[in-house]
Design a protein around this motif. Structure first.
Motif, PDB file in Angstrom:
ATOM      1  N   ARG A  47       7.596  15.079  -6.588  1.00 46.95           N
ATOM      2  CA  ARG A  47       7.736  13.940  -7.981  1.00 46.95           C
ATOM      3  C   ARG A  47       7.628  12.607  -7.307  1.00 46.95           C
ATOM      4  O   ARG A  47       7.101  11.753  -7.771  1.00 46.95           O
ATOM      5  N   TRP A  50       3.961  11.845  -6.486  1.00 48.27           N
ATOM      6  CA  TRP A  50       3.329  11.818  -7.577  1.00 48.27           C
ATOM      7  C   TRP A  50       3.535  10.197  -8.231  1.00 48.27           C
ATOM      8  O   TRP A  50       2.685   9.554  -8.766  1.00 48.27           O
ATOM      9  N   ALA A  51       5.014   9.893  -7.996  1.00 46.00           N
ATOM     10  CA  ALA A  51       5.314   8.673  -8.559  1.00 46.00           C
ATOM     11  C   ALA A  51       4.740   7.434  -8.019  1.00 46.00           C
ATOM     12  O   ALA A  51       4.351   6.591  -8.355  1.00 46.00           O
ATOM     13  N   LEU A  53       1.793   7.895  -6.203  1.00 48.55           N
ATOM     14  CA  LEU A  53       0.709   7.666  -6.387  1.00 48.55           C
ATOM     15  C   LEU A  53       0.123   7.003  -7.734  1.00 48.55           C
ATOM     16  O   LEU A  53      -0.862   6.389  -7.749  1.00 48.55           O
ATOM     17  N   VAL A  54       0.847   7.268  -8.775  1.00 52.91           N
ATOM     18  CA  VAL A  54       0.818   6.546 -10.034  1.00 52.91           C
ATOM     19  C   VAL A  54       0.934   5.172  -9.936  1.00 52.91           C
ATOM     20  O   VAL A  54       0.234   4.413 -10.413  1.00 52.91           O
ATOM     21  N   ALA A  55       1.979   4.755  -9.170  1.00 58.27           N
ATOM     22  CA  ALA A  55       2.393   3.475  -8.922  1.00 58.27           C
ATOM     23  C   ALA A  55       0.882   2.770  -8.079  1.00 58.27           C
ATOM     24  O   ALA A  55       0.640   1.621  -8.530  1.00 58.27           O
ATOM     25  N   ALA A  57      -2.115   3.624  -7.930  1.00 55.89           N
ATOM     26  CA  ALA A  57      -3.062   3.614  -9.117  1.00 55.89           C
ATOM     27  C   ALA A  57      -2.934   2.477 -10.129  1.00 55.89           C
ATOM     28  O   ALA A  57      -3.885   1.441 -10.376  1.00 55.89           O
ATOM     29  N   ALA A  58      -1.883   2.291 -10.598  1.00 61.15           N
ATOM     30  CA  ALA A  58      -1.383   0.961 -11.675  1.00 61.15           C
ATOM     31  C   ALA A  58      -1.528  -0.045 -10.933  1.00 61.15           C
ATOM     32  O   ALA A  58      -2.220  -1.155 -11.416  1.00 61.15           O
ATOM     33  N   THR A  61      -5.253  -1.034 -10.443  1.00 63.02           N
ATOM     34  CA  THR A  61      -6.001  -1.367 -11.650  1.00 63.02           C
ATOM     35  C   THR A  61      -5.532  -2.641 -12.151  1.00 63.02           C
ATOM     36  O   THR A  61      -6.445  -3.459 -12.521  1.00 63.02           O
TER      37      THR A  61
END
Length: 84
Positions: A47, A50-51, A53-55, A57-58, A61
């Protein structure tokens, strides 16, 4: 091949014919608890991964939308003046 069993085979037969060793009483419960801890730790690390990785990517962006790295930067040299 001789008709006599060799030393290793005789030793294996002796070990297999012996009675099984006594298993400690709390072994199964301890193993289950340890497995549960390992699974919870692994799930928490997944978890967290994944958190992150999402951070990432954000953040990428947002950075890309602010700096627009795909556009051509302005030239540092002015164009030649003609017709003066």
């Amino acid at each position: 091949m001789s008709g006599f069993p060799d030393r290793k085979e005789a030793e294996v037969r002796r070990v297999l014919d012996a009675p099984y060793p006594v298993v400690p009483a709390g072994l199964a419960a301890g193993a289950a608890a340890r497995g549960d801890r390992i699974m919870r730790r692994r799930r928490a690390l997944q978890r967290l991964g994944w958190a992150l990785l999402v951070a990432a990517a954000a953040a990428f962006t947002v950075w890309a939308s602010v700096t627009r790295p795909w556009t051509v930067p302005p030239s540092g040299i002015s164009p030649p003046l003609e017709g003066w």
